[in-house]
Design a protein around this motif. Structure first.
Motif, PDB file in Angstrom:
ATOM      1  N   CYS A   4       0.798  -1.234  -0.127  1.00 27.75           N
ATOM      2  CA  CYS A   4      -0.049   0.063  -0.222  1.00 27.75           C
ATOM      3  C   CYS A   4       0.743   1.380   0.035  1.00 27.75           C
ATOM      4  O   CYS A   4       1.866   1.361   0.991  1.00 27.75           O
ATOM      5  CB  CYS A   4      -0.894  -0.031   1.366  1.00 27.75           C
ATOM      6  N   MET A   5       0.772   2.208  -0.857  1.00 28.07           N
ATOM      7  CA  MET A   5       1.399   3.325  -1.168  1.00 28.07           C
ATOM      8  C   MET A   5       1.115   4.357  -0.075  1.00 28.07           C
ATOM      9  O   MET A   5       1.552   5.664  -0.264  1.00 28.07           O
ATOM     10  CB  MET A   5       1.528   3.956  -2.520  1.00 28.07           C
ATOM     11  N   HIS A   6      -0.014   4.304   0.494  1.00 29.09           N
ATOM     12  CA  HIS A   6      -0.502   5.437   1.418  1.00 29.09           C
ATOM     13  C   HIS A   6      -0.590   6.582   0.642  1.00 29.09           C
ATOM     14  O   HIS A   6       0.081   7.386   1.037  1.00 29.09           O
ATOM     15  CB  HIS A   6       0.411   5.674   2.669  1.00 29.09           C
ATOM     16  N   CYS A   7      -1.333   6.432  -0.295  1.00 20.38           N
ATOM     17  CA  CYS A   7      -1.624   7.688  -1.301  1.00 20.38           C
ATOM     18  C   CYS A   7      -2.358   8.787  -0.596  1.00 20.38           C
ATOM     19  O   CYS A   7      -3.030   8.823   0.165  1.00 20.38           O
ATOM     20  CB  CYS A   7      -2.463   7.485  -2.393  1.00 20.38           C
TER      21      CYS A   7
ATOM     22  N   ALA B 129      -5.953   9.316  -2.485  1.00 19.30           N
ATOM     23  CA  ALA B 129      -5.969   7.945  -2.448  1.00 19.30           C
ATOM     24  C   ALA B 129      -7.515   7.442  -3.287  1.00 19.30           C
ATOM     25  O   ALA B 129      -8.447   7.783  -2.621  1.00 19.30           O
ATOM     26  CB  ALA B 129      -6.017   7.152  -1.147  1.00 19.30           C
ATOM     27  N   PRO B 130      -7.607   6.863  -4.050  1.00 20.29           N
ATOM     28  CA  PRO B 130      -8.777   6.076  -4.765  1.00 20.29           C
ATOM     29  C   PRO B 130      -9.557   5.456  -4.022  1.00 20.29           C
ATOM     30  O   PRO B 130     -10.637   5.368  -3.948  1.00 20.29           O
ATOM     31  CB  PRO B 130      -8.215   5.579  -5.836  1.00 20.29           C
ATOM     32  N   CYS B 131      -8.807   4.864  -3.071  1.00 27.14           N
ATOM     33  CA  CYS B 131      -9.628   3.897  -2.281  1.00 27.14           C
ATOM     34  C   CYS B 131     -10.357   4.486  -1.115  1.00 27.14           C
ATOM     35  O   CYS B 131     -11.481   4.418  -0.771  1.00 27.14           O
ATOM     36  CB  CYS B 131      -8.862   2.785  -1.440  1.00 27.14           C
TER      37      CYS B 131
ATOM     38  N   VAL C  94      -2.961   5.892   5.441  1.00 26.98           N
ATOM     39  CA  VAL C  94      -4.253   5.648   5.036  1.00 26.98           C
ATOM     40  C   VAL C  94      -4.746   4.608   5.934  1.00 26.98           C
ATOM     41  O   VAL C  94      -4.025   3.242   6.082  1.00 26.98           O
ATOM     42  CB  VAL C  94      -4.366   5.401   3.583  1.00 26.98           C
TER      43      VAL C  94
ATOM     44  N   CYS D 256      -7.926   0.674  -6.393  1.00 20.24           N
ATOM     45  CA  CYS D 256      -6.465   0.553  -6.008  1.00 20.24           C
ATOM     46  C   CYS D 256      -5.785   0.315  -7.366  1.00 20.24           C
ATOM     47  O   CYS D 256      -5.526  -0.963  -7.673  1.00 20.24           O
ATOM     48  CB  CYS D 256      -6.183  -0.005  -4.813  1.00 20.24           C
ATOM     49  N   PRO D 257      -4.595   1.105  -7.837  1.00 21.51           N
ATOM     50  CA  PRO D 257      -3.935   0.955  -8.944  1.00 21.51           C
ATOM     51  C   PRO D 257      -2.565   0.070  -8.529  1.00 21.51           C
ATOM     52  O   PRO D 257      -2.072  -0.591  -9.331  1.00 21.51           O
ATOM     53  CB  PRO D 257      -3.424   2.154  -9.484  1.00 21.51           C
ATOM     54  N   TYR D 258      -2.760  -0.337  -7.326  1.00 24.23           N
ATOM     55  CA  TYR D 258      -1.359  -0.972  -6.848  1.00 24.23           C
ATOM     56  C   TYR D 258      -1.740  -2.553  -6.412  1.00 24.23           C
ATOM     57  O   TYR D 258      -0.661  -3.094  -5.833  1.00 24.23           O
ATOM     58  CB  TYR D 258      -0.546  -0.255  -5.784  1.00 24.23           C
TER      59      TYR D 258
ATOM     60  N   ALA E 189      -2.994  -3.322  -3.833  1.00 22.21           N
ATOM     61  CA  ALA E 189      -2.579  -3.291  -2.355  1.00 22.21           C
ATOM     62  C   ALA E 189      -3.329  -3.628  -1.492  1.00 22.21           C
ATOM     63  O   ALA E 189      -3.284  -4.070  -0.175  1.00 22.21           O
ATOM     64  CB  ALA E 189      -2.219  -1.831  -2.089  1.00 22.21           C
ATOM     65  N   ARG E 190      -4.631  -4.224  -1.509  1.00 16.78           N
ATOM     66  CA  ARG E 190      -5.864  -4.600  -0.707  1.00 16.78           C
ATOM     67  C   ARG E 190      -5.727  -6.133  -1.067  1.00 16.78           C
ATOM     68  O   ARG E 190      -5.972  -6.639  -2.015  1.00 16.78           O
ATOM     69  CB  ARG E 190      -7.173  -3.634  -0.655  1.00 16.78           C
TER      70      ARG E 190
ATOM     71  N   LYS F 123      -5.613  -4.002   4.491  1.00 14.07           N
ATOM     72  CA  LYS F 123      -4.397  -3.366   3.858  1.00 14.07           C
ATOM     73  C   LYS F 123      -3.477  -3.091   4.781  1.00 14.07           C
ATOM     74  O   LYS F 123      -3.739  -3.157   6.042  1.00 14.07           O
ATOM     75  CB  LYS F 123      -4.722  -2.053   3.093  1.00 14.07           C
TER      76      LYS F 123
END
Ligand code: SF4
Ligand code: SF4
Ligand code: SF4
Lengths: 738, 179
Positions: B58-61, B64-66, B83, B100-102, B104-105, B115
């Motif tokens: 998780c990039m902790h955007c 964040a889209p999430c 996040v 999420c684009p990564y 990560a979840r 996450k």
């Protein structure tokens, strides 16, 4: 920076359906609830995921082992541990553990037996065997070396010389060469080095966490890392140069390095004059081993060999060929000479006892634990012939030959065997042959889980307590990495034993008491700990509280050992580094290392022939971790069981990535899926040493992948007794076993 | 208020997986759940070839889209930038997973989209998250982006860094040192 391939990971993990879940795990919510209910505690101890025995803290919550972290002082971990160190803690709860003493019954099935009854029956049987066949018919076989202190009293009392370790399946070629030529072993001083060669040696696979930390730090400080290995291993990932050598030819490469250093007079003459014996003889034997000669054999261009030799010399003495352990040192018929050449090249660089070169281990002075009551019997010749004139005279008797136990039994030399913390049926060559260990009159397996050796050969299984359930004697923290001060660490009990298991000393006491030798182990662990710590000034309480302690005495110095007269004082006959090994010569063999062809070579005209090589994955310790659900989760996610094959060779054979192929040697044929990759020499295929479990009582490991030991016969390397585990050619055909 | 971030030097990663298993044990994750992973990419052809390894989690955007798609606030950005995730509020709708684009979840057994939380209990003790503290090669440096003297800022200043998929406009809090 590569672009992340979206979904690539999830796709791979979809294949990884159900593996047994670890009881250790609770859902997140459960955990939170549990954490609120009760405060946990942590205890310092040592890891048992591999033989590095890193210092760790184990956290326990609600009477369950929760997680592990590295001990901040311990020089192998320094607060950081590897995947195995984390994962193996959970194995305490593994369903594959033997939960109490077991006896094989008339139906060839195991049934529970009480400890008392087991001691009685084993004691009687062993007494009978010794009365009839003599004490020397008893064999103690173990991984080494932790069980030795409890094997010795019995071996000495009954007069058996048969203490055998797994080392011949692992690195005896190295230790033999060092013992004969140097009289000790030294470690790379990675942190201070400027140029390091890792040859056939995957330091990032056979991990020492703080060792890796030192290596990556050195690299950040500008050190150059060169990896010579037919496979692009994990250490190659951070190398400045990966040189894929033709497997089996490292000896030629090293001879050529020496050739360049000597012919171009780039070696350390002062060092050689002062501290090396037999230099002239060495050179007489090897004058013709030029880079051009080695290019033919190794496939490495002569210019590249020169470049490496020049770089070594330019950075000497802060440069070395890493002394290594398993890699190269039980693999080939020429492994002993390869190890000898490691010593020769390093000595030519003058890097012995130099910062950034090779340094000794700092060792604490332990007291010895003396107890009375046992006399030493005269011992017979070793059943494996190690050190015995006319047999395997040049093999180190202290290590022995682990792979030939069935032969010792067949010859009538061994009648009873105790196998401690070792699984030769899976980690020694030719399991079908190893199964014959069962033919001994008495086989007692002292292991943790239902491993192959217990299941197929044992009359009794006496389960030892898990490493988190037992306390052991203090250990010196040393070996394979460099550190100035000695450290002492303690493995200590973290939780109550889950099952009806015992520590080794108690097991030995139980059996020998029934033999009328109860005095042999009539002392407590605390007695031992106290006696050992006595000269160190450290109290048992302090060590128990701290787990690992660094002493401020016995600092290692970067100076060659000298006698008071100023002459070199290594434990060799001349006190110098000897380029010729006396013991080998006394046996009519070559003392000076020179070129020996590998035993087998793939036929260059046959595209389907390969040398089968193996190695460690960073998340497994050979087979010992293979039933661990957490670690096997990684295996499945990252396709760790696949066999690596070079892309061009695969294309010739019409094999695509992920295809199932049949791999066959003279011994067996097996199915395996293939990873097609550029990252391996075309002459070989590679598999991890972790897999191929065949004990159906170890559910996670059972039938997962294949093991290199299935493909190789039992062989004994003539100088050091190793298994020569990469002297095997396999044929690979597309499709499953027909 | 500290603002947390992570600097990853993937060039030093040797793929030992200690980070992911330390994380799984710390968070008591189930068999099928992982908060972090490695992406392996081969390049070149024999014998001039190499392997790249990229730790991903998780990039902790910051954008964040999430967080944006979560209708129950189960996923939310804390003041320190992390996040966070509150399983009590999660309905298991999986919108965050899709957003999420990564990747990560991960869905746990209770069908909740868990996450990485950057180990808040460790941060409270002034320690690094467990993936960082166990990494033998010191690939992962976690720290306070607000503090100009923090190790992460100092190291960041010395290197060229980049983010994964900056084109997604998520403003990740994880930076990677460029080769
Ligand atoms: S290197 Fe890993 S498995 Fe070996 S002792 Fe250390 S933490 Fe345990
Ligand atoms: S990486 Fe994914 S899960 Fe993590 S904050 Fe960004 S969008 Fe959310
Ligand atoms: S712990 Fe460090 S070296 Fe190991 S895989 Fe994770 S990031 Fe890479």
């Amino acid at each position: 920076m590569p672009k992340m391939k979206r979904r690539s990971f999830l796709k791979a993990s979809a294949v990884t359906a159900a593996a047994a879940s670890v009881p250790l795990k609770m859902s997140f919510a459960d955990y939170k609830e549990a954490a609120e209910e009760e405060e946990g505690y942590k205890i310092p101890t040592t890891c048992n995921g591999c033989s590095s025995m890193c210092g760790v803290y184990v956290h326990v919550k609600n009477d369950r082992v929760w997680r592990v972290e590295g001990h901040p002082v311990h020089l192998k971990s320094r607060g950081r541990i590897c995947a195995r160190g984390h994962g193996m803690a959970a194995d305490m709860y593994n369903k594959g553990r033997v939960q109490g003493p077991m006896k094989r019954n008339a139906n060839d099935e195991f049934e529970p037996i009480s400890w008392e009854q087991a001691y009685k029956e084993i004691g009687e049987k062993l007494t009978e065997t010794i009365d009839e066949h003599g004490g020397n018919s008893f064999l103690w076989l173990e991984h080494g070396v932790r069980g030795q202190r409890y094997a010795n009293p019995l071996l000495d009392k009954i007069g058996s010389s048969n203490y055998v370790t797994h080392y011949s399946t692992c690195f005896s070629s190295k230790t033999n060469a060092w013992a004969e030529m140097v009289g000790t072993t030294l470690n790379g001083d990675h942190e201070n080095a400027k140029y390091m060669i890792f040859e056939g040696r995957n330091f990032a696979g056979a991990i020492i966490p703080h060792g890796m930390n030192q290596i990556t730090k050195a690299k950040e400080n500008g050190a150059k890392i060169v990896v010579i290995d037919p496979k692009h291993s994990e250490i190659a990932k951070i190398a400045d140069d990966w040189i894929p050598i033709k497997p089996g030819t490292d000896l030629a490469f090293r001879l050529a390095l020496a050739h360049v250093l000597i012919t171009e007079e780039k070696y350390d003459k002062d060092f050689v004059n002062g501290y090396v014996e037999n230099f002239a003889e060495f050179w007489r034997e090897n004058k013709d081993k030029s880079p051009e000669w080695a290019e033919e054999i190794t496939g490495i261009p002569a210019e590249k060999i020169r470049e490496v030799a020049h770089d070594l010399a330019a950075n000497a003495p802060e440069a070395f060929i890493e002394p290594g352990w398993h890699g190269l040192h039980c693999h080939y018929v020429n492994s002993t000479q390869t190890a000898q050449m490691g010593i020769v090249v390093n000595a030519l660089l003058g890097n012995f006892y130099k910062r950034g070169g090779l340094m000794p281990s700092a060792d604490p002075e332990f007291g010895t634990f003396e107890h009375d009551g046992w006399s030493e019997e005269e011992k017979g010749p070793r059943a494996d012939g190690a050190g015995v004139a006319g047999e395997h005279y040049t093999v180190e008797a202290s290590r022995g030959i682990a792979q030939t136990v069935p032969d010792m039994i067949e010859k009538g030399r061994i009648k009873a065997a105790f196998i401690y913390h070792f699984n030769p049926l899976r980690t020694a060559p030719d399991p079908e042959y190893q199964k014959k260990i069962k033919n001994a009159d008495l086989v007692v397996s002292i292991n943790i889980d239902w491993n192959e050796t217990s299941v197929y050969t044992a009359d009794y299984i006496l389960p030892e307590s898990y490493y988190l359930e037992r306390t052991e004697v203090p250990q010196a923290v040393s070996g394979h990495i460099s550190h100035d001060y000695p450290q002492i660490s303690l493995r200590q009990q973290v939780t109550e034993p889950l099952h009806d298991t015992k520590p080794l000393r108690e097991i030995m006491q139980g059996i020998t008491t029934e033999m009328g030798m109860g005095e042999l182990y009539d002392y407590s662990l605390d007695d031992e700990i106290e006696a050992m710590l006595e000269p160190t000034g450290l109290s048992a309480e302090e060590l128990k509280e701290k787990g690992t302690v660094e002493l401020q005495t016995n600092k290692v110095e970067a100076s060659f050992p000298l006698c008071p007269s100023g002459n070199p004082n290594l434990a060799t006959s001349t006190g110098k580094i000897e380029f010729s090994a006396d013991k080998f010569r006394a046996d009519g063999k070559a003392g000076i290392p020179t070129w020996i062809e590998p035993k087998v070579m793939p036929d260059p005209s046959a595209d389907d022939e390969f040398r089968l090589i193996h190695g460690k994955q960073p998340y497994h310790s050979h087979h010992v971790t293979s039933n661990n659900p957490d670690l096997i989760k990684l295996t499945k996610k990252y396709n760790g069981t696949a066999m690596w094959m070079n892309t061009k060779k695969a294309q010739k054979l019409g094999i695509n990535d992920g295809d199932i192929v049949t791999v066959s040697s003279d011994m067996t044929e097996k199915e395996i899926d293939v990873k097609v990759t550029e990252l391996i020499h075309p002459d070989c295929v590679w598999i991890s040493s972790a897999y191929g479990g065949f004990s159906d009582r170890l559910e996670t490991a059972y039938n997962l992948g294949v093991n290199y030991n299935d493909f190789i016969p039992v062989m004994v390397e003539p100088y050091s007794g190793t298994t020569m585990s990469q002297e095997v050619i396999v044929k690979v055909a597309k499709g499953g076993v027909s | 208020m500290a603002q947390y971030g992570l600097l990853i030097d993937a060039t030093k990663c040797t793929g030992c997986h200690a980070c992911s298993i330390a994380c799984s044990q710390y968070n008591e994750l189930e068999e099928e759940v992982d908060y972090n992973r490695l992406e392996f990419v081969e390049r070149g052809s024999f014998p001039n070839c190499a392997m790249d390894i990229v730790p991903v989690q998780c990039m902790h955007c910051d954008d964040a889209p999430c967080v944006n798609v979560c209708s129950t606030m189960a996923t939310f950005q804390q003041e320190d930038g992390i996040v966070g995730f509150d399983p009590q509020k999660c309905t298991g709708c999986k919108a965050c997973m899709a957003a999420c684009p990564y990747d990560a979840r991960a869905l746990n057994e209770a069908r909740l989209a868990e996450k990485c939380r950057w180990c808040p209990e460790m941060l409270q003790q002034g320690k690094q998250p467990v993936c960082s503290s166990t990494c033998m090669n010191e690939v992962r440096l976690f720290g306070d982006l607000e503090d100009p003297d923090s190790e992460i800022n100092q190291k960041m200043a010395k290197h060229e860094v980049e983010q994964l998929r900056p084109d997604m406009g998520t403003k990740p809090r994880i930076w990677y040192i460029k080769k």
